[in-house]
Motif scaffolding. Structure first.
Motif, mmCIF file in Angstrom:
data_model
loop_
_atom_site.group_PDB
_atom_site.id
_atom_site.type_symbol
_atom_site.label_atom_id
_atom_site.label_comp_id
_atom_site.label_asym_id
_atom_site.label_seq_id
_atom_site.Cartn_x
_atom_site.Cartn_y
_atom_site.Cartn_z
ATOM 1 N N THR A 18 7.861 -52.165 11.762
ATOM 2 C CA THR A 18 6.658 -52.995 10.777
ATOM 3 C C THR A 18 7.480 -53.754 9.909
ATOM 4 O OG1 THR A 18 4.903 -51.149 10.701
ATOM 5 C CG2 THR A 18 4.453 -53.102 9.691
ATOM 6 N N HIS A 19 7.689 -53.156 8.843
ATOM 7 C CA HIS A 19 8.800 -54.344 7.812
ATOM 8 C C HIS A 19 10.127 -53.368 6.990
ATOM 9 C CE1 HIS A 19 4.736 -56.287 7.850
ATOM 10 N NE2 HIS A 19 4.525 -55.151 6.842
ATOM 11 N N ILE A 20 10.862 -54.408 7.491
ATOM 12 C CA ILE A 20 12.542 -53.496 6.584
ATOM 13 C C ILE A 20 12.452 -54.273 5.151
ATOM 14 C CG2 ILE A 20 15.007 -53.255 7.471
ATOM 15 C CD1 ILE A 20 13.522 -53.894 10.483
ATOM 16 N N LEU A 21 13.196 -53.591 4.948
ATOM 17 C CA LEU A 21 13.918 -53.669 3.390
ATOM 18 C C LEU A 21 15.165 -53.775 3.973
ATOM 19 C CD1 LEU A 21 13.573 -54.316 -0.060
ATOM 20 C CD2 LEU A 21 13.690 -52.310 -0.879
ATOM 21 N N VAL B 146 5.036 -63.191 14.347
ATOM 22 C CA VAL B 146 6.013 -63.901 13.587
ATOM 23 C C VAL B 146 7.127 -62.849 12.717
ATOM 24 C CG1 VAL B 146 6.086 -65.151 11.747
ATOM 25 C CG2 VAL B 146 4.085 -65.590 13.630
ATOM 26 N N ILE B 147 8.504 -63.313 12.683
ATOM 27 C CA ILE B 147 9.368 -62.632 11.820
ATOM 28 C C ILE B 147 9.411 -63.442 11.289
ATOM 29 C CG2 ILE B 147 11.450 -61.778 12.205
ATOM 30 C CD1 ILE B 147 8.962 -61.378 15.012
ATOM 31 N N CYS B 148 9.353 -62.871 9.392
ATOM 32 C CA CYS B 148 9.785 -63.532 8.191
ATOM 33 C C CYS B 148 11.296 -63.054 8.009
ATOM 34 C CB CYS B 148 8.811 -63.945 7.546
ATOM 35 S SG CYS B 148 9.084 -64.044 5.781
ATOM 36 N N LEU B 149 12.040 -63.895 8.063
ATOM 37 C CA LEU B 149 13.660 -62.787 7.749
ATOM 38 C C LEU B 149 14.045 -63.669 6.103
ATOM 39 C CD1 LEU B 149 16.661 -61.763 9.565
ATOM 40 C CD2 LEU B 149 17.026 -62.420 7.484
ATOM 41 N N ILE B 150 14.260 -62.628 5.167
ATOM 42 C CA ILE B 150 14.546 -63.486 3.851
ATOM 43 C C ILE B 150 15.623 -63.130 3.471
ATOM 44 C CG2 ILE B 150 13.522 -63.649 1.591
ATOM 45 C CD1 ILE B 150 10.826 -63.453 2.448
ATOM 46 N N LEU C 233 13.127 -58.017 4.539
ATOM 47 C CA LEU C 233 13.708 -58.636 2.975
ATOM 48 C C LEU C 233 15.148 -57.963 3.325
ATOM 49 C CD1 LEU C 233 12.274 -60.446 0.851
ATOM 50 C CD2 LEU C 233 11.427 -58.015 -0.029
ATOM 51 N N TYR C 234 16.153 -58.835 2.774
ATOM 52 C CA TYR C 234 17.760 -58.593 2.188
ATOM 53 C C TYR C 234 18.437 -59.331 0.963
ATOM 54 C CZ TYR C 234 17.407 -56.462 6.796
ATOM 55 O OH TYR C 234 17.635 -55.759 7.781
ATOM 56 N N LYS D 19 14.025 -49.029 6.195
ATOM 57 C CA LYS D 19 15.073 -49.120 5.249
ATOM 58 C C LYS D 19 16.232 -49.385 5.703
ATOM 59 C CE LYS D 19 12.152 -48.193 1.765
ATOM 60 N NZ LYS D 19 11.670 -47.423 2.638
ATOM 61 N N THR D 20 17.516 -51.165 5.940
ATOM 62 C CA THR D 20 18.221 -50.541 6.339
ATOM 63 C C THR D 20 19.321 -50.835 5.018
ATOM 64 O OG1 THR D 20 18.345 -53.076 7.240
ATOM 65 C CG2 THR D 20 17.921 -50.990 8.957
#
Length: 420
Positions: free
Chosen positions: A71-74, A178-182, A218-219, A239-240
């Motif tokens: 779903t979401h990645i930190l 929609v992929i939001c990459l920060i 979010l990176y 997480k990555t």
């Protein structure tokens, strides 16, 4: 003897039934992006993924954004850890594999060096955000988009997620993910002027945007626990972790006070991918500087690819939404809505709702949007919310616009074509 011969200490992991000693190979190799994809055949529009990397057995691993375990990645890691290449690989894969009807992108790059090459792609919902202000606008836009999507789900019985929606209506009507990459969220969350807006929007998105098909990646290079709120960190199921400078940075990214393994990684794309378990992967190397012709060719193909699907549209335009935040479209109600207004007359300063007397004139775009939503079965209050971003809480302004929309629809049913 053997330990003294190792340049890097082995990474030790406890697994069910045993202990793993992960020893780096002496002849380290690149995993080039171009060696893993040919982009032949039709993409699976129901299962949007991004490249993960290559595991210790040489097997390619993808990251399924559609999975409830992702779903979401930190993510994070120090300079030369491979984070930027991982992000570029994700974007390049998404725009080349999927048409804009299936995948849209929202990018933030305050360092201004990572995502600039992707500006101008048809997949972007807005130009690449390059500062805290434009990022705050972008995130607020995604929150509003999320709410409109859930309103759409509500109109159809038994639909609660984008997966259910697309399984019923695709491929004739596809709700795009929609992929939001920060990139570098530390700078954004340290900005005194916009950190509150950004934090609030992130919390809303992380809480429920995944089900609506909006994913936040979010990176940061500096995962400071005092800057990235624990509530934000805890809402990332995936997480990555790339190589970190400090053991505590590894713990913050991986969400475990005892997991310091990221500090022992080799850098240059060596990372830990954590969902229900932890995998050690080598990220794919885009090599956009080494082989710019290949990179530009994929971008050209992404811009010109065939898009056979019809995308569901919320009717929310980013430029108009951003303008409304600052009252550029209207000086009434702090610019909460895009107002199609004609005349404004100054009234008493003590009357907030009546600080301007205005007559509403619907331009062609507004009329088309209203009719389109009406034909889809939207109720009157839903139309006012979608087109003008107004709800019952907005008091007199909502009532005025609701009356205008109602009169326009009644006039349309009677065969009239005059503006209201």
């Amino acid at each position: 003897l053997y330990e003294s011969a190792l340049k890097v200490a082995p990474m030790v992991s406890v697994v069910p039934g045993g202990v793993v000693f992960d020893i780096p190979r002496l002849d380290r190799q690149f995993a080039y992006f171009r060696d893993y994809f040919t982009f032949e055949g039709e993409p699976d529009i129901y299962s949007v993924s991004i490249p993960g990397g290559v595991d210790v057995d040489g097997t390619y691993v993808e990251i399924p954004l559609y999975s409830d375990n992702v779903t979401h990645i930190l993510g994070g890691g120090r300079t030369r850890g491979g984070k930027s290449q991982f992000e570029k690989a994700a974007i390049l894969y998404l725009v080349r594999r999927y048409p804009p009807s299936v995948v849209r992108l929202a990018l933030s790059d305050v360092k201004r060096v990572t995502f600039g090459k992707f500006d101008g792609l048809p997949h972007l919902v807005a130009p690449v955000a390059r500062d805290a202000e434009s990022t705050a606008n972008l995130l607020d836009y995604l929150v509003e988009e999320m709410e409109l999507r859930y309103q759409e789900f509500e109109r159809h019985s038994s639909i609660e997620t984008i997966a259910q929606y697309n399984s019923r209506f695709a491929p004739n009507c596809v709700m795009p993910r929609v992929i939001c990459l920060i990139d570098e969220c530390f700078d954004l969350l340290s900005d005194d002027n916009y950190c509150d807006r950004i934090e609030t929007a992130l919390m809303k998105l992380l809480a429920k945007a995944g089900g609506a098909g909006i994913h936040v990646l979010l990176y940061t290079q500096r995962p400071d626990k005092n800057v990235i709120d624990p509530l934000i960190r805890s809402n990332f199921p995936a997480k990555t972790a790339f190589v970190t400078t400090r053991p505590e940075d590894s713990c913050i990214i991986l969400g475990d006070d005892k997991d310091k393994r990221a500090v022992y990684l080799l850098g240059y794309g060596d990372f830990l991918y954590k969902t229900t378990e932890v995998l050690r992967l080598q990220a794919l190397y885009v090599a956009d500087d080494e082989d710019p012709e290949y990179f530009q060719q994929l971008l050209l193909e992404a811009k010109n690819q065939n898009d056979p699907h019809t995308a569901w549209k919320s009717g929310l335009d980013f430029d108009e939404f951003a303008a409304s935040l600052y009252g550029e479209s209207s000086s009434n109600d702090n610019g909460k809505f895009k107002a199609i207004t004609a005349t404004k007359t100054k009234q008493s300063k003590t009357d907030f709702e009546g600080s301007f007397s205005f007559k509403v004139q619907l331009d062609e775009e507004a009329r088309n949007s209203i009719l389109n939503l009406h034909h889809k079965g939207y109720q009157l209050d839903e139309i006012v919310k979608a087109v003008f971003n107004l709800s019952r809480q907005d008091g007199r302004s909502y009532k005025k616009f609701r009356n205008v929309v109602e009169e326009f629809l009644n006039n349309f049913k009677d065969g009239g074509e005059d503006d209201i």
